[in-house]
Write a protein that holds these residues in place. Structure first.
Motif, PDB file in Angstrom:
ATOM      1  N   ASN A 232       0.797  -1.228   0.000  1.00  6.56           N
ATOM      2  CA  ASN A 232       0.000   0.000   0.000  1.00  6.56           C
ATOM      3  C   ASN A 232       0.830   1.279   0.000  1.00  6.56           C
ATOM      4  N   ASP A 280       3.129  -7.285  -0.520  1.00  6.09           N
ATOM      5  CA  ASP A 280       2.104  -7.455  -1.548  1.00  6.09           C
ATOM      6  C   ASP A 280       2.292  -6.346  -2.579  1.00  6.09           C
ATOM      7  N   ARG A 282       1.343  -4.597  -6.194  1.00  2.00           N
ATOM      8  CA  ARG A 282       0.134  -4.459  -7.008  1.00  2.00           C
ATOM      9  C   ARG A 282       0.359  -3.386  -8.080  1.00  2.00           C
ATOM     10  N   GLU A 284      -1.906  -1.524 -10.949  1.00  2.00           N
ATOM     11  CA  GLU A 284      -3.254  -1.304 -11.469  1.00  2.00           C
ATOM     12  C   GLU A 284      -3.177  -0.415 -12.712  1.00  2.00           C
ATOM     13  N   ARG A 301      -9.473  -3.659 -14.720  1.00  2.00           N
ATOM     14  CA  ARG A 301      -9.387  -4.546 -13.552  1.00  2.00           C
ATOM     15  C   ARG A 301      -8.883  -5.933 -13.931  1.00  2.00           C
ATOM     16  N   THR A 304      -5.098  -6.115 -13.688  1.00  2.00           N
ATOM     17  CA  THR A 304      -4.402  -5.823 -12.430  1.00  2.00           C
ATOM     18  C   THR A 304      -3.437  -6.956 -12.088  1.00  2.00           C
ATOM     19  N   TYR A 305      -2.198  -6.583 -11.795  1.00  2.00           N
ATOM     20  CA  TYR A 305      -1.146  -7.563 -11.515  1.00  2.00           C
ATOM     21  C   TYR A 305      -0.813  -7.532 -10.030  1.00  2.00           C
ATOM     22  N   THR A 306      -0.901  -8.677  -9.375  1.00  2.00           N
ATOM     23  CA  THR A 306      -0.571  -8.761  -7.955  1.00  2.00           C
ATOM     24  C   THR A 306       0.451  -9.854  -7.718  1.00  2.00           C
ATOM     25  N   LYS A 307       1.305  -9.609  -6.745  1.00  2.00           N
ATOM     26  CA  LYS A 307       2.312 -10.609  -6.399  1.00  2.00           C
ATOM     27  C   LYS A 307       2.691 -10.469  -4.935  1.00  2.00           C
ATOM     28  N   THR A 308       2.824 -11.597  -4.264  1.00  2.00           N
ATOM     29  CA  THR A 308       3.284 -11.614  -2.880  1.00  2.00           C
ATOM     30  C   THR A 308       4.736 -12.075  -2.854  1.00  2.00           C
TER      31      THR A 308
END
Length: 396
Positions: A232, A280, A282, A284, A301, A304-308
């Protein structure tokens, strides 16, 4: 009388000095002849402590072995250490006048790392193919013995794979969700990404989108915007600098460069440590499209690419290192992660057998009488003996 006292006192000091010197020479000779063993640093252990917006505490524990029946007090012992990540010195320290008792003992150090060093390390990590060598060097020297003894250097490899899973051939729809506009207005048939030319201030990610226009009329994409966040913390945002026109029933490759602002990474580092070395990430996207003379801003949407990303830089994340050097293993160590990008479940299995899944649907879309099929991407499993405990990726 005073002269006699001075003479006697001077004699005592000379005798004491001569005795100490003789003892030092005797002990040194004993070491040289092999009657006494040479002390050594047999182990090092590091862990992160408290972190603030400006600094990060690093705890260092050295295990020292003195094989002799007597301690080393005369002349004292000086112990030094350095912690480096890709040759970027993160912490170092020196302790003088250390008295080594017989047998095995622990020496505890605490140093503070300036978080402003994180951007420099990040640049080295990306330039080195997302690999970091963590190295800890420790030495101890005795003025009495006139020699230095070093610990075997501790080296660990930390690897990440941040953007490769953005490479996908899964088809995703782009919907305007506007009155009098037939959705989907376009499809993204393929995405790809690679690191650009990293500088001290910026980390660019060069991205490509293959966009298909299912309509018979041209589609103008006037802008693609993005925002990158890590835990964030916004670390980058921007837009493309040109317009693309996709003719009807054709596809066009659209280039977009996203940029991570390196000066934001010290703020991210604080969240990474406070979150138990878990981030995390992200990315967007949104697009501005001109359809039938009207321009719409569409949140992408589906792209949207997310990775941990989870790290264990010193290998002690699940341990507690106290001031005395005692290490206690923590619970719930995660061994490996597995991802899928073919429309099935995105499951992560921990060492305790628990599984978390995130189901997503593959797409087979049809518009204007023509069918657009989706090709699935591939997932992967990351294991690295606990250095990078688990990576989970999804494009949702």
């Amino acid at each position: 009388m005073d002269g006699v006292k001075s003479l006697l006192l001077g004699s005592k000091i000379r005798i004491l000095g001569t005795t100490v010197l003789a003892l030092v020479v005797l002990v040194g000779a004993a070491f040289g002849a092999g009657f006494l063993g040479t002390p050594s640093v047999t182990g090092t252990q590091n862990s992160f402590g408290d972190v603030t917006n400006e600094t990060t505490v690093i705890h260092t524990n050295l295990t020292v072995e003195n094989p002799n029946p007597l301690g080393l007090d005369l002349g004292g012992v000086t112990v030094s250490y350095e912690v480096a990540m890709n040759d970027v010195t993160m912490a170092n320290g020196t302790k003088e006048g250390v008295a080594l008792q017989s047998g095995t003992g622990d020496l505890h150090f605490q140093s503070q790392m300036n978080n402003e060093k994180m951007p420099r390390w990040w640049v080295s990590h990306i330039r080195n193919g997302e690999q970091t060598t963590v190295r800890v060097d420790a030495t101890a020297s005795s003025s009495m013995l006139g020699r230095t003894f070093s610990a075997p250097p501790v080296k660990r490899q930390v690897e990440t794979d941040i953007i490769s899973q953005f490479n996908s051939t899964e088809t995703r729809s782009m919907n305007a969700s506007q009155p009098f506009v037939s959705d989907p207005v376009a499809y993204v048939n393929e995405t790809s990404a690679h690191w650009g030319e990293v500088t001290e201030s910026e980390t660019p990610i060069d991205m490509r989108f293959v966009v298909y226009n299912p309509k018979t009329t041209p589609l103008a994409i006037t802008e693609i915007g993005y925002n990158i966040s890590m835990n964030n913390v916004s670390v980058g945002n921007g837009t493309t600098d040109r317009e693309y026109v996709v003719e009807g029933r054709t596809q066009e490759t659209i280039a977009a460069q996203t940029v991570i602002r390196n000066e934001k990474l010290d703020d991210w580092w604080v969240t990474h440590l406070k979150n138990d070395q878990v981030t995390d990430m992200r990315i967007e996207f949104y697009a501005k499209m001109r359809v039938a003379g009207e321009t719409f801003r569409i949140p992408l949407r589906e792209m949207t690419y997310t990775k941990t990303i989870e790290t264990d830089i010193f290998g002690t994340k699940n341990q507690t290192v106290g001031a005395g050097g005692t290490a206690t293993a923590g619970a719930g160590t995660t061994v490996s992660g597995e991802t899928t990008a073919d429309g099935g479940s995105d499951a992560t299995t921990a060492s305790d057998g628990t599984t978390a899944g995130d189901d997503s649907d593959s797409t087979t879309s049809e518009s204007d009488g023509e069918q657009t099929t989706s090709a699935s991407g591939s997932g992967g499993t990351t294991t690295d003996d606990g250095i990078l405990a688990v990576e989970r990726v999804s494009i949702d």
